[in-house]
Design a protein around this motif. Structure first.
Motif, PDB file in Angstrom:
ATOM      1  N   PHE A 190      63.885-121.484  32.809  1.00  0.00           N
ATOM      2  CA  PHE A 190      65.120-120.717  32.662  1.00  0.00           C
ATOM      3  C   PHE A 190      65.546-120.046  33.966  1.00  0.00           C
ATOM      4  CE2 PHE A 190      63.170-120.922  28.426  1.00  0.00           C
ATOM      5  CZ  PHE A 190      64.182-121.603  27.760  1.00  0.00           C
ATOM      6  N   GLN A 191      65.056-120.570  35.065  1.00  0.00           N
ATOM      7  CA  GLN A 191      65.463-120.106  36.382  1.00  0.00           C
ATOM      8  C   GLN A 191      66.255-121.201  37.085  1.00  0.00           C
ATOM      9  OE1 GLN A 191      62.057-118.522  38.526  1.00  0.00           O
ATOM     10  NE2 GLN A 191      61.175-117.692  36.635  1.00  0.00           N
ATOM     11  N   ILE A 208      70.663-112.158  21.494  1.00  0.00           N
ATOM     12  CA  ILE A 208      69.671-113.230  21.603  1.00  0.00           C
ATOM     13  C   ILE A 208      70.384-114.577  21.570  1.00  0.00           C
ATOM     14  CG2 ILE A 208      69.242-113.221  19.098  1.00  0.00           C
ATOM     15  CD1 ILE A 208      66.328-114.015  19.754  1.00  0.00           C
ATOM     16  N   LYS A 209      70.048-115.452  22.522  1.00  0.00           N
ATOM     17  CA  LYS A 209      70.663-116.770  22.612  1.00  0.00           C
ATOM     18  C   LYS A 209      69.973-117.747  21.660  1.00  0.00           C
ATOM     19  CE  LYS A 209      73.517-116.010  26.128  1.00  0.00           C
ATOM     20  NZ  LYS A 209      73.358-114.541  26.185  1.00  0.00           N
ATOM     21  N   GLY A 210      70.753-118.729  21.219  1.00  0.00           N
ATOM     22  CA  GLY A 210      70.131-119.829  20.501  1.00  0.00           C
ATOM     23  C   GLY A 210      69.154-120.549  21.415  1.00  0.00           C
ATOM     24  N   LEU A 211      69.581-120.796  22.653  1.00  0.00           N
ATOM     25  CA  LEU A 211      68.745-121.381  23.688  1.00  0.00           C
ATOM     26  C   LEU A 211      69.271-120.884  25.024  1.00  0.00           C
ATOM     27  CD1 LEU A 211      66.469-123.328  24.488  1.00  0.00           C
ATOM     28  CD2 LEU A 211      68.166-125.175  24.512  1.00  0.00           C
ATOM     29  N   ARG A 212      68.383-120.279  25.802  1.00  0.00           N
ATOM     30  CA  ARG A 212      68.797-119.687  27.075  1.00  0.00           C
ATOM     31  C   ARG A 212      69.258-120.747  28.079  1.00  0.00           C
ATOM     32  NH1 ARG A 212      63.176-117.132  27.875  1.00  0.00           N
ATOM     33  NH2 ARG A 212      62.774-118.683  26.246  1.00  0.00           N
ATOM     34  N   ALA A 213      70.055-120.331  29.037  1.00  0.00           N
ATOM     35  CA  ALA A 213      70.643-121.236  30.024  1.00  0.00           C
ATOM     36  C   ALA A 213      69.564-121.903  30.866  1.00  0.00           C
ATOM     37  CB  ALA A 213      71.614-120.473  30.912  1.00  0.00           C
ATOM     38  N   HIS A 214      69.742-123.219  31.114  1.00  0.00           N
ATOM     39  CA  HIS A 214      68.775-123.999  31.873  1.00  0.00           C
ATOM     40  C   HIS A 214      69.395-125.336  32.241  1.00  0.00           C
ATOM     41  CE1 HIS A 214      68.567-125.526  27.789  1.00  0.00           C
ATOM     42  NE2 HIS A 214      68.017-126.635  28.262  1.00  0.00           N
ATOM     43  N   THR A 215      68.789-126.023  33.186  1.00  0.00           N
ATOM     44  CA  THR A 215      69.057-127.449  33.369  1.00  0.00           C
ATOM     45  C   THR A 215      67.874-128.203  32.764  1.00  0.00           C
ATOM     46  OG1 THR A 215      67.962-127.626  35.523  1.00  0.00           O
ATOM     47  CG2 THR A 215      70.311-127.031  35.521  1.00  0.00           C
ATOM     48  N   ASP A 216      68.101-129.451  32.375  1.00  0.00           N
ATOM     49  CA  ASP A 216      67.020-130.261  31.824  1.00  0.00           C
ATOM     50  C   ASP A 216      66.245-130.912  32.958  1.00  0.00           C
ATOM     51  OD1 ASP A 216      67.400-129.802  29.063  1.00  0.00           O
ATOM     52  OD2 ASP A 216      69.109-131.166  29.065  1.00  0.00           O
ATOM     53  N   ALA A 217      64.938-130.935  32.818  1.00  0.00           N
ATOM     54  CA  ALA A 217      64.067-131.394  33.903  1.00  0.00           C
ATOM     55  C   ALA A 217      64.062-132.897  34.071  1.00  0.00           C
ATOM     56  CB  ALA A 217      62.633-130.913  33.655  1.00  0.00           C
ATOM     57  N   GLY A 218      64.340-133.634  33.008  1.00  0.00           N
ATOM     58  CA  GLY A 218      64.070-135.060  33.008  1.00  0.00           C
ATOM     59  C   GLY A 218      65.189-135.933  33.525  1.00  0.00           C
ATOM     60  N   GLY A 219      65.413-137.058  32.823  1.00  0.00           N
ATOM     61  CA  GLY A 219      66.329-138.074  33.304  1.00  0.00           C
ATOM     62  C   GLY A 219      67.698-138.015  32.665  1.00  0.00           C
ATOM     63  N   ILE A 220      67.836-138.679  31.513  1.00  0.00           N
ATOM     64  CA  ILE A 220      69.119-138.694  30.808  1.00  0.00           C
ATOM     65  C   ILE A 220      68.866-138.254  29.371  1.00  0.00           C
ATOM     66  CG2 ILE A 220      68.956-141.156  30.162  1.00  0.00           C
ATOM     67  CD1 ILE A 220      72.016-141.289  30.728  1.00  0.00           C
ATOM     68  N   TYR A 225      75.122-137.019  41.808  1.00  0.00           N
ATOM     69  CA  TYR A 225      75.244-136.571  40.430  1.00  0.00           C
ATOM     70  C   TYR A 225      74.325-135.362  40.276  1.00  0.00           C
ATOM     71  CZ  TYR A 225      77.144-141.273  39.467  1.00  0.00           C
ATOM     72  OH  TYR A 225      77.882-142.434  39.460  1.00  0.00           O
ATOM     73  N   LYS A 226      74.751-134.384  39.500  1.00  0.00           N
ATOM     74  CA  LYS A 226      73.964-133.158  39.394  1.00  0.00           C
ATOM     75  C   LYS A 226      73.687-132.788  37.937  1.00  0.00           C
ATOM     76  CE  LYS A 226      74.919-130.784  43.746  1.00  0.00           C
ATOM     77  NZ  LYS A 226      75.450-131.919  44.486  1.00  0.00           N
ATOM     78  N   SER A 227      72.497-132.233  37.721  1.00  0.00           N
ATOM     79  CA  SER A 227      72.207-131.623  36.428  1.00  0.00           C
ATOM     80  C   SER A 227      72.983-130.312  36.344  1.00  0.00           C
ATOM     81  CB  SER A 227      70.708-131.359  36.274  1.00  0.00           C
ATOM     82  OG  SER A 227      70.233-130.529  37.318  1.00  0.00           O
ATOM     83  N   VAL A 228      73.335-129.906  35.139  1.00  0.00           N
ATOM     84  CA  VAL A 228      74.221-128.755  34.945  1.00  0.00           C
ATOM     85  C   VAL A 228      73.578-127.758  33.984  1.00  0.00           C
ATOM     86  CG1 VAL A 228      76.460-128.058  33.985  1.00  0.00           C
ATOM     87  CG2 VAL A 228      76.304-130.082  35.433  1.00  0.00           C
ATOM     88  N   MET A 229      73.733-126.480  34.302  1.00  0.00           N
ATOM     89  CA  MET A 229      73.254-125.431  33.417  1.00  0.00           C
ATOM     90  C   MET A 229      73.980-125.501  32.085  1.00  0.00           C
ATOM     91  SD  MET A 229      70.936-123.443  34.931  1.00  0.00           S
ATOM     92  CE  MET A 229      71.036-121.754  34.329  1.00  0.00           C
TER      93      MET A 229
END
Length: 379
Positions: free
Chosen positions: A354-355, A232-244, A290-294
């Motif tokens: 998480f997709q 079980i992960k502390g928090l599953r892999a994702h990018t953040d939806a927002g700004g900074i 610039y890209k958001s990162v998993m």
């Protein structure tokens, strides 16, 4: 598999219009100065995940993690420092700030009171939930929840700090003060990004503004010791939806990782630093420059990790689209990112966080024809 108990709505947008039952959540979440020493190198690696990528943490890449001394922006090293920020935004999506203007005394007090609040108000309830879900005895990987105890604070456009239960007045006032300083830092960083991108000062802040100003809020998390971090992960892999995103994290217990060049790399915990990462909206506005990162959090077998992440996001009705100045001719081919209302993006994101992000962008293209630009609002 198991379903976690949610006591509030998701935190990602911090929309005042979003339904909220209670402003406190205790859950297993479903759905430089260079003489600073990276404490990551002094921490025993507690990762027991059998995933090869999790075990393989490359010290060379950790050593090269972008570390920005903001004091250098005020002197002869400004050019080199701006280049470091530019490289971090283009190639990492993350960087770490020191000498950022928030006092060590304030950060120490925030850390102390946050950890005290967890011990007093949240730790026992978390243990009771783990027992109720029989999670200590899981034998298979858990993919629909996170090992995380969390509550949320909303600052802009309206604050809910006075409504959050179980917070002492001193802690409320402290977090309000901390949020104010983070808000100023976020806006300073947005202007630094504008400078590197060749955009006029204030462009990103104005793009986020909408009709009522940006959304800004804080997710306060603790990641308790986990007996089965390989399951079980502390928090599953994702990018953040927002700004900074501005993160004040534990400097003694590690766990935050980002995906770079196909490998999971530790984000080095450093005392009194603020970790910055870019969200999906920055990727859209910069047309992918610039890209958001998993990224993810690995649960640890010992030690509770503190994480205070503050999200400076567009306003609900802000229309997000690539900055025209960053598009080349012909625009039709160069503009690979959609135009959409931020609130619409958040509604989609809530169900697919998480997709991969690319299908989200494609889905927003399908409704792009219905989006109309509003007159620009200045902050």
């Amino acid at each position: 598999m198991y379903r976690a108990l949610h006591i509030i709505a998701n935190y990602f947008s911090f929309h005042p219009s979003s339904p909220r039952k209670k402003p406190l959540e205790l859950c297993l979440r479903s759905s430089i100065n260079r003489d600073h020493q990276h404490s990551a190198f002094n921490i025993k690696n507690n990762f027991t995940n059998t995933d090869t990528h999790t075990k393989t943490v490359h010290k060379e890449k950790m050593a090269n993690f972008p570390l920005i001394n903001m004091e250098n922006l005020n002197g002869g090293e400004r050019g080199a420092t701006m280049d470091m920020i530019k490289d971090a935004c283009e190639n990492w999506g993350f960087f770490e700030l020191v000498n950022h203007g928030i006092s060590h005394e304030l950060l120490d007090k925030v850390e102390k009171m946050t950890k005290e609040h967890y011990k007093k108000c949240m730790e026992q309830r978390f243990k009771e939930m783990v027992a109720a879900k029989a999670l200590e005895g899981v034998k298979a990987e858990v993919t629909d929840m996170d090992w995380e105890s969390t509550f949320f604070l909303r600052h802009l456009p309206t604050s809910n700090i006075s409504e959050v239960p179980d917070l002492e007045d001193e802690y409320r006032n402290l977090m309000k003060d901390f949020a104010g300083k983070l808000e100023k830092l976020a806006e300073e960083l947005l202007d630094l990004l504008c400078e590197n991108l060749g955009l006029e000062k204030g462009y990103l802040k104005n793009a986020f503004y909408g009709s009522k100003g940006p959304n800004f809020g804080t997710k306060v998390s603790n990641y308790p010791p986990c007996p089965t971090p390989d399951l079980i992960k502390g928090l599953r892999a994702h990018t953040d939806a927002g700004g900074i995103i501005l993160l004040f994290q534990d400097d003694k217990v590690s766990g935050l990782q980002l995906l770079k060049d196909g490998e999971w790399i530790d984000v080095p915990p450093m005392r009194h630093s603020i970790v910055i990462n870019l969200g999906d909206q920055i990727e859209v506005i910069t047309n992918g420059k610039y890209k958001s990162v998993m990224h993810r959090v690995i649960a640890q077998t010992d030690g509770t990790r503190m994480s205070i992440a503050s999200f400076y996001n567009p306003g609900n009705d802000a229309v997000i689209y690539p900055a025209p100045a960053l598009l080349k001719e012909p625009v039709e081919k160069e503009q690979s990112y959609p135009k959409f209302v931020f609130d619409d993006y958040m509604k989609l994101y809530a169900g697919v966080k998480f997709q991969a992000k690319e299908p989200r962008f494609e889905a927003m293209k399908a409704v792009e024809a219905n989006v109309t630009l509003r007159p620009a609002t200045t902050a």
